[in-house]
Design a protein around this motif. Sequence first.
Motif, PDB file in Angstrom:
ATOM      1  N   UNK A  37      44.980  44.292 -28.756  1.00  0.00           N
ATOM      2  CA  UNK A  37      43.898  44.625 -29.686  1.00  0.00           C
ATOM      3  C   UNK A  37      42.768  45.306 -28.930  1.00  0.00           C
ATOM      4  N   UNK A  38      42.786  46.645 -28.889  1.00  0.00           N
ATOM      5  CA  UNK A  38      41.767  47.409 -28.176  1.00  0.00           C
ATOM      6  C   UNK A  38      41.352  48.613 -29.009  1.00  0.00           C
ATOM      7  N   UNK A  39      40.219  49.222 -28.748  1.00  0.00           N
ATOM      8  CA  UNK A  39      39.237  48.800 -27.762  1.00  0.00           C
ATOM      9  C   UNK A  39      38.489  47.568 -28.248  1.00  0.00           C
ATOM     10  N   UNK A  40      37.953  46.823 -27.287  1.00  0.00           N
ATOM     11  CA  UNK A  40      37.178  45.626 -27.611  1.00  0.00           C
ATOM     12  C   UNK A  40      35.731  46.034 -27.861  1.00  0.00           C
ATOM     13  N   UNK A  41      35.036  45.250 -28.634  1.00  0.00           N
ATOM     14  CA  UNK A  41      33.662  45.573 -28.983  1.00  0.00           C
ATOM     15  C   UNK A  41      32.672  44.926 -28.027  1.00  0.00           C
ATOM     16  N   UNK A  42      31.610  45.654 -27.652  1.00  0.00           N
ATOM     17  CA  UNK A  42      30.567  45.048 -26.822  1.00  0.00           C
ATOM     18  C   UNK A  42      29.972  43.834 -27.527  1.00  0.00           C
ATOM     19  N   UNK A  43      29.697  42.787 -26.761  1.00  0.00           N
ATOM     20  CA  UNK A  43      29.080  41.586 -27.309  1.00  0.00           C
ATOM     21  C   UNK A  43      30.030  40.621 -27.978  1.00  0.00           C
ATOM     22  N   UNK A  44      31.300  40.986 -28.098  1.00  0.00           N
ATOM     23  CA  UNK A  44      32.292  40.095 -28.708  1.00  0.00           C
ATOM     24  C   UNK A  44      33.028  39.363 -27.590  1.00  0.00           C
ATOM     25  N   UNK A  45      33.011  38.015 -27.593  1.00  0.00           N
ATOM     26  CA  UNK A  45      33.607  37.245 -26.495  1.00  0.00           C
ATOM     27  C   UNK A  45      35.112  37.479 -26.330  1.00  0.00           C
ATOM     28  N   UNK A  46      35.529  37.505 -25.068  1.00  0.00           N
ATOM     29  CA  UNK A  46      36.938  37.602 -24.699  1.00  0.00           C
ATOM     30  C   UNK A  46      37.309  36.273 -24.045  1.00  0.00           C
ATOM     31  N   UNK A  47      38.104  35.417 -24.703  1.00  0.00           N
ATOM     32  CA  UNK A  47      38.483  34.139 -24.101  1.00  0.00           C
ATOM     33  C   UNK A  47      39.478  34.354 -22.950  1.00  0.00           C
ATOM     34  N   UNK A  48      39.190  33.725 -21.817  1.00  0.00           N
ATOM     35  CA  UNK A  48      40.038  33.807 -20.624  1.00  0.00           C
ATOM     36  C   UNK A  48      40.378  32.399 -20.151  1.00  0.00           C
ATOM     37  N   UNK A  49      41.630  32.191 -19.800  1.00  0.00           N
ATOM     38  CA  UNK A  49      42.110  30.891 -19.339  1.00  0.00           C
ATOM     39  C   UNK A  49      43.008  31.116 -18.128  1.00  0.00           C
ATOM     40  N   UNK A  50      42.540  30.689 -16.958  1.00  0.00           N
ATOM     41  CA  UNK A  50      43.297  30.802 -15.719  1.00  0.00           C
ATOM     42  C   UNK A  50      43.721  29.406 -15.295  1.00  0.00           C
ATOM     43  N   UNK A  51      45.015  29.204 -15.051  1.00  0.00           N
ATOM     44  CA  UNK A  51      45.519  27.880 -14.690  1.00  0.00           C
ATOM     45  C   UNK A  51      46.398  27.979 -13.458  1.00  0.00           C
ATOM     46  N   UNK A  52      46.186  27.036 -12.540  1.00  0.00           N
ATOM     47  CA  UNK A  52      46.996  26.912 -11.326  1.00  0.00           C
ATOM     48  C   UNK A  52      47.710  25.570 -11.369  1.00  0.00           C
ATOM     49  N   UNK A  53      49.021  25.594 -11.231  1.00  0.00           N
ATOM     50  CA  UNK A  53      49.817  24.371 -11.174  1.00  0.00           C
ATOM     51  C   UNK A  53      50.288  24.213  -9.734  1.00  0.00           C
ATOM     52  N   UNK A  54      49.938  23.095  -9.114  1.00  0.00           N
ATOM     53  CA  UNK A  54      50.324  22.881  -7.717  1.00  0.00           C
ATOM     54  C   UNK A  54      51.609  22.061  -7.648  1.00  0.00           C
TER      55      UNK A  54
END
Length: 162
Positions: free
Chosen positions: A83-100
């Motif tokens: 879904x692009x382009x993204x709009x300025x001021x609209x949050x982009x949820x990011x989730x980074x996970x590390x499994x050891x």
Amino acid sequence: MNTLIPDLAQFQLEELGQTPAVDNPNAEVSFKVDVEPSRVTRRLVVGILDESRKRGISIAIYPATGEVCDLTNGGGVIGYLSKVPMNPGVPIPCDLTLYRFGKNFVCSVRVHGEIFLYPAFSMDGAAKLKAFVGQEQGEGGGDSTLNWSRLRLDVLEQPVAA
């Protein structure tokens, strides 16, 4: 300033937190944050790296095209958001996970609900990981700060699932 292959050095970074030493061989580290682009033509960065900034996850997001790049392992494109382009001021949820798993860390990247493959890595001993966000440095200086929200940084001793 949009270079072909992004590098972590071209971003203004804001550190958001640090984990305690991740020494449990079955730990899970999760960093969740929503970032808001100020311009669609300026890349954003979200990452969680060790103190040397050589191991962990760091990604660049280009809101104009949806390009998602890996900044830790050579800056290659790992995918594109649908879904692009993204709009300025609209949050982009990011989730980074590390499994050891012992010395090995398996990585998971989710941006705007879409999952991307990310290289695994090995690391001996206990590691403290620093979580950060940022945006590409502008050419004219005096840039606005990056807005972020819904920060969550967790270390679970025993992951539920991998």
